[in-house]
Write an enzyme that holds these catalytic residues in place. Structure first.
Site, PDB file in Angstrom:
ATOM      1  N   CYS A  98       0.823  -1.187  -0.041  1.00  0.00           N
ATOM      2  CA  CYS A  98       0.153  -0.007  -0.011  1.00  0.00           C
ATOM      3  C   CYS A  98       0.851   1.167  -0.003  1.00  0.00           C
ATOM      4  CB  CYS A  98      -0.890   0.038   1.065  1.00  0.00           C
ATOM      5  SG  CYS A  98      -1.435  -1.742   1.656  1.00  0.00           S
TER       6      CYS A  98
ATOM      7  N   HIS B 249      -9.338   4.022  -1.556  1.00  0.00           N
ATOM      8  CA  HIS B 249      -7.921   3.451  -1.489  1.00  0.00           C
ATOM      9  C   HIS B 249      -7.578   2.714  -2.649  1.00  0.00           C
ATOM     10  CE1 HIS B 249      -4.398   2.206   0.205  1.00  0.00           C
ATOM     11  NE2 HIS B 249      -4.678   1.201   1.180  1.00  0.00           N
TER      12      HIS B 249
END
Lengths: 129, 383
Positions: free
Chosen positions: B83, B330
């Site tokens: 991430c 996200h």
């Protein structure tokens, strides 16, 4: 995971086989080539104890795809009696009975089936004492 | 080391883009950045993507995206740090411009998540697959383990966790690029579906498609081309054990603290100097621990601090004015770049309804896995 990948882990997962660093004494599980504490590369084999306590835990309601028939299930970080920590499921339990600090012992359980025709992978899970 | 500034930014809307592919999304963001920077060519590019392979069956997207952007033959590399891939791309571009290897570098991030059948499984690949995910641990579960430990140790409450999401959605409601542009109440967050106890659905970031791009250039060039000048004054990266259980303190994120210290040190700044900050709130507990590790609040006090409104716009340190990963969305590899874009908008006075008055120094913090990797950047207005 492929069959050899499951086979390769058999000693570690069936016997809780780890190691102790000959230089600093750190106990390590699973085995590594380099001690994460002191960088040494010499170890002696050491079996982990099969008892410990819950450090932190969660009940999973939306789980991994391979667990879809077993949700909800409980995952915990367990600290074994020698201080080594592992992540695994707490089984045979009503999630409401689980709390931090409770004692557990490790049991031999099915982890995953490798697809419809692959091998079944076994390893350790935890039960409340 | 040469000073590095921002020449242009580009962002797609963050949402479920059923009509767009990975390459469509990236090219859209990159062309917007070209337009904003008033350039038509670049010397090099870095693209952050966590898992184009697992999400979309496509690897080797550096050259693919350069090809589709019409800039083929330049160095074009995909970088991966789960991430944190986006911020690591920013870091690589920063190094390349600072080291005088290239002048104009595009740093971007992209993720196409909605074409994937098992997103939870793909995301779990950012954990220790053999020792965590294989036993049934999912990402919400790993962060739930941290949340429980934080609650046990510091008395953090479920209401305090939920207040993170309430604040994020309040900010997201004012962000036209956000996936969820609506407010939610504390009760709605607390009573939404439980994902991994104590984390509810509204305390988990969503599945999102999107891309983001920034054009970096030497500060001297930026000064000649832009009216509002922003430089990157600090960049810090650190790593930690891949498995959460290997860490001495489950409630700490050492990589965040160390990357933050490195960025503060390079920029010559302290936590009190930061006017606005984007942190990696993949789950509500992540935001709480991150603001502690970055020095905005004492260890263990982040819950009360957030509940009291200190992280809202107008509070002591506005956190995630964009809506954060929670409300803005996200798209994993794009998030680190999008965070830096939000800080750039704040520093250039272009954050619209969510503008932090007088923001001169900002920070973005992006992390991978359960904090096994982290990149922190500090940006400043150059007067």
């Amino acid at each position: 995971m492929s069959t050899p990948k499951v086979w390769r882990k058999r000693i570690e997962r069936y016997r809780l086989s780890g190691q102790k660093c000959r230089s600093c004494g750190k106990v390590i599980f699973p085995k590594r080539c380099v001690c994460p504490e002191c960088g040494a590369k010499e170890f002696e084999d050491l079996l982990m104890p099969d008892t410990g306590k819950i450090v932190t835990y969660t009940t999973i309601f939306i789980g991994a795809q391979f667990m879809e028939h077993n949700t909800p299930y409980v995952i915990a970080i367990i600290e074994l009696d020698n201080g080594v920590r592992i992540t695994t499921q707490v089984v045979d339990v009503n999630p409401e009975e689980v709390s931090s600090g409770k004692k557990v012992h490790l049991v031999f359980r099915k982890l995953q089936a490798e697809g419809k025709t692959g091998v079944i992978a076994y390893g350790y899970k935890a039960r409340l004492v | 080391m040469r000073e590095v500034g921002i020449l242009g930014i580009g962002l797609t809307r963050f949402k479920e883009h059923w009509d767009k592919s990975l390459r469509d999304l990236f090219v859209e963001a990159a062309l917007k950045a070209f337009e904003d920077a008033k350039v038509s060519k670049i010397d090099s590019m870095y693209v952050g993507s966590m898992s184009s392979g697992l999400f979309d069956n496509q690897e080797h997207i550096g050259p693919l995206l350069a090809d589709y952007l019409g800039v083929k033959n330049i160095p074009a590399v995909r970088v991966e740090s789960a991430c944190a891939s986006g911020a690591i791309a920013l870091r690589q571009g920063f190094i390349e411009v600072a080291a005088e290897i290239s002048d104009v570098v595009l740093v971007g991030g992209v993720e196409k998540m909605t074409d994937c059948e098992d997103v939870t499984g793909a995301l779990a690949a950012a954990a220790d697959v053999e020792n965590e995910a294989y036993f049934g641990a999912t990402f919400p579960a790993l962060y739930a383990l941290m949340a429980r430990a934080h609650m046990d140790r510091y008395g953090t409450t479920r209401e305090q966790l939920a207040s993170v999401s309430v604040k994020s959605h309040k900010n997201g409601a004012n962000n036209p690029d956000a996936q969820f542009q609506r407010k939610v109440s504390l009760d709605t967050v607390l009573n939404s579906v439980m994902v991994a106890d104590p984390l509810t659905l509204l305390e988990c970031s969503p599945i999102t498609d999107g891309a983001a791009a920034i054009i970096l250039a030497p500060l001297d060039i930026v000064k000649t081309m832009k009216e509002k000048i922003v430089k990157i004054s600090g960049s810090g990266v650190a790593s930690d054990t891949i498995a959460l259980h290997s860490r001495k303190d489950i409630t700490a994120l050492d990589a965040v603290r160390i990357a933050g210290e490195k960025a503060y040190s390079m920029a010559g700044k302290k936590p009190e100097d930061i006017d606005v900050c984007e942190v990696h709130d993949c789950f509500a507990i992540a935001e709480l621990i991150c603001i502690e590790e970055l020095g905005f609040v004492q260890k263990g006090k982040s819950g009360v601090f957030t509940e009291e409104g200190n992280t809202e716009i107008g509070g002591k340190i506005p956190i995630n004015t964009s809506g954060g990963l929670k409300a803005k969305g996200h798209p994993v590899g794009a998030s680190g770049i999008a965070q830096a874009i939000e800080i750039y908008k704040q520093l250039t006075g272009n954050a619209g309804q969510r503008q932090v008055a007088g923001a001169k120094i900002g920070m973005s913090q992006n992390m991978g896995g359960t904090g096994a990797s982290c990149a922190v950047h500090i940006m400043e207005v150059v007067e």
